[in-house]
Design an enzyme around this catalytic site. Structure first.
Site, PDB file in Angstrom:
ATOM      1  N   ARG A 100       0.816  -1.224   0.000  1.00 13.96           N
ATOM      2  CA  ARG A 100       0.000   0.000   0.000  1.00 13.96           C
ATOM      3  C   ARG A 100       0.845   1.268   0.000  1.00 13.96           C
ATOM      4  NH1 ARG A 100      -1.869   2.761   3.954  1.00 13.96           N
ATOM      5  NH2 ARG A 100      -1.624   1.101   5.464  1.00 13.96           N
TER       6      ARG A 100
ATOM      7  N   TYR B 264     -15.308  10.571 -19.286  1.00 16.88           N
ATOM      8  CA  TYR B 264     -15.671   9.193 -18.967  1.00 16.88           C
ATOM      9  C   TYR B 264     -16.784   9.171 -17.903  1.00 16.88           C
ATOM     10  CZ  TYR B 264     -15.169   4.428 -17.313  1.00 16.88           C
ATOM     11  OH  TYR B 264     -15.426   3.148 -16.943  1.00 16.88           O
TER      12      TYR B 264
ATOM     13  N   ASP C 254      -7.017  12.734 -18.832  1.00 16.25           N
ATOM     14  CA  ASP C 254      -7.268  11.303 -18.981  1.00 16.25           C
ATOM     15  C   ASP C 254      -6.776  10.954 -20.385  1.00 16.25           C
ATOM     16  OD1 ASP C 254      -8.350   8.794 -19.527  1.00 16.25           O
ATOM     17  OD2 ASP C 254     -10.086   9.143 -18.223  1.00 16.25           O
TER      18      ASP C 254
ATOM     19  N   LYS D 224      -7.312  -0.569 -20.140  1.00 13.65           N
ATOM     20  CA  LYS D 224      -7.538  -0.437 -21.579  1.00 13.65           C
ATOM     21  C   LYS D 224      -6.247  -0.733 -22.351  1.00 13.65           C
ATOM     22  CE  LYS D 224     -11.479   0.648 -19.937  1.00 13.65           C
ATOM     23  NZ  LYS D 224     -11.883   2.011 -19.652  1.00 13.65           N
TER      24      LYS D 224
HETATM   25  C1  LIG Z   1     -12.284   2.747 -18.575  1.00 13.66           C
HETATM   26  C2  LIG Z   1     -11.943   4.183 -18.473  1.00 13.66           C
HETATM   27  C3  LIG Z   1     -11.722   4.793 -17.225  1.00 13.66           C
HETATM   28  C4  LIG Z   1     -11.889   4.067 -15.913  1.00 13.66           C
HETATM   29  O1  LIG Z   1     -10.985   3.036 -15.772  1.00 13.66           O
HETATM   30  P1  LIG Z   1     -11.246   1.727 -14.851  1.00 13.66           P
HETATM   31  O2  LIG Z   1      -9.999   0.962 -15.023  1.00 13.66           O
HETATM   32  O3  LIG Z   1     -12.475   1.065 -15.366  1.00 13.66           O
HETATM   33  O4  LIG Z   1     -11.456   2.223 -13.469  1.00 13.66           O
HETATM   34  C5  LIG Z   1     -11.373   6.130 -17.221  1.00 13.66           C
HETATM   35  N1  LIG Z   1     -11.267   6.832 -18.345  1.00 13.66           N
HETATM   36  C6  LIG Z   1     -11.478   6.290 -19.562  1.00 13.66           C
HETATM   37  C7  LIG Z   1     -11.353   7.129 -20.783  1.00 13.66           C
HETATM   38  C8  LIG Z   1     -11.830   4.948 -19.671  1.00 13.66           C
HETATM   39  O5  LIG Z   1     -12.059   4.414 -20.869  1.00 13.66           O
END
Ligand SMILES: *Cc1c(COP(=O)(O)O)cnc(C)c1O
Length: 386
Positions: free
Chosen positions: A49, A103, A175, A200
């Site tokens: 952690r 998102y 992001d 992703k």
């Molecule tokens: C999937 C996604 C997230 C969130 O990610 P998790 O791993 O599901 O928590 C944030 N931003 C974008 C653009 C995403 O596609």
């Protein structure tokens, strides 16, 4: 091996941050699953952690190298990374300006949690830079963007955003999930905090959940302090899996991006498709902007089926391409935003955001383009016949 930005991208993917196997000289990083480590001095207390097990530290170096930053941090999900970053920089009475199209999970986080902490927020009307400026206030501490955005692949001007924020001493966060570090490095344009859902493209095989942040040493230190309180660290087994996945990040994403361009051009010329959204197409309204800040245009496409072709029937008729909520895996997937991610909005609200019933978000994988085209052709024929 000397770690520097000068290494080629594939060399970086494969080697930077690898944990040396001093004991057996194995070819890959050994996996350290220990949650308890003897300490020689009290300064280094390794603990999962604390984000400082050997595998975590190694992987953080790879992520930093990929995003051209000094340091990185890895989390158990993209949302753990996003929430920790926001809460690290925002306190009661602070204000954050957020791009309108973000998102859904980030939207929900802000909508359900910020009020409890007394954090103020404003959403822009669009992704245009002119819409950010009027929302900035005395207490604005963070500017948060996402580009390309979901699901219409809108492009926000990264350089203009970071210049605006720097002038006012505001922290910028992006992001960067849709582009991946292969197609876009926002830190090169002055963005402070680069965030990924590593579930992703970084993971890329649709089999792990993870998140990542890349930033300066100083900013990572600050996020780390909040991170150890919130406890969103990634298990060392998955850290190891993510390191393994990242070795092929460039090979995968390059191929997916190449495929996506072919698919976007094919779809644009298909009489059964009304409209295609892909930043790599000249018809995309922000194509030039995308060209100025992306190294490749990514592998996410959205398109509108012609009237009379039902989105659900079309997706169910696909044989190779899978209807799926998630994205960015090696396998091609589609999702119908009106029926899934945006189903809770009224039709009117959806239309105001440009999300029609026939809209399909297409995550392009590594399959041969002719196979993907053949699948779409047969699915359209089957849907029209039914
Ligand atoms: C999937 C996604 C997230 C969130 O990610 P998790 O791993 O599901 O928590 C944030 N931003 C974008 C653009 C995403 O596609």
């Amino acid at each position: 091996m000397k770690e520097s930005k000068k290494l080629g991208i594939n060399t970086t993917c494969v080697h930077v941050g690898e944990v040396k196997d001093e004991q057996f000289k194995g070819a890959v990083s050994p996996m350290y699953m220990a949650t308890s480590y003897a300490f020689d001095n009290v300064d280094v207390k390794r603990y999962p952690r604390y984000f400082n097990t050997p595998n975590q530290e190694g992987l953080c170096r790879k992520i930093a190298a990929l995003e051209h930053t000094e340091n990185g941090l890895i989390f158990s999900s993209g949302m753990a990374a996003i929430s920790t970053a926001m809460l690290a920089f925002l306190k009661k009475g602070d204000h954050v300006v957020i791009q309108q199209v973000i998102y859904g999970g980030t939207y929900n986080f802000v909508a359900t949690e910020f009020e409890k902490y007394g954090i103020e927020y404003s959403y822009t009307e669009s992704d245009k830079i002119e819409d950010f400026l009027p929302l900035l206030k005395e207490n604005t501490k963070v500017l948060y963007i996402e580009t390309p955005s979901n699901p219409l692949l809108g492009i926000t001007d990264i350089k203009a955003i970071s210049a605006l924020a720097k002038e006012k001493g505001i922290i910028t966060m992006i992001d960067n999930t849709f582009a991946s570090p292969i197609n876009q490095n926002p830190a090169d344009f002055g963005i402070d905090i680069v965030i990924h859902s590593a579930t992703k493209y970084m993971g890329g095989h649709s089999d792990i959940s993870a998140g990542a942040i890349a930033a300066s040493k100083e900013h990572i230190e600050l996020i780390w302090k909040t991170g150890i309180n919130l406890g969103g660290n990634l298990s060392d087994f998955t850290v190891w899996m993510l390191e393994r996945s990242l070795k092929t990040l460039n090979l995968r994403v390059k191929e997916q991006t190449r495929n996506a361009k072919i698919m976007a051009e094919y779809l644009e010329n298909n009489p059964n498709i009304d409209r295609v959204y892909y930043p790599g197409l000249k018809s995309h309204p922000q194509h030039e902007l995308a060209k100025s800040q992306m190294k490749g245009f990514g592998a996410m496409i959205s398109f509108e089926l012609a009237e009379g072709i039902d989105a659900m029937k079309f997706q169910n008729a696909l044989e190779l391409i899978k209807p799926s909520m998630s994205l960015a895996g090696l396998e091609s997937t589609t999702v119908s935003p009106a029926q899934t991610t945006h189903a809770l909005l009224s039709e009117e609200e959806r239309l105001s955001r440009g999300i029609r019933d026939g809209l399909i978000r297409f995550s392009v994988g590594i399959e041969e383009d002719e196979d993907l085209i053949a699948d779409i052709e047969q699915a359209i024929r089957a849907t029209i016949r039914s």
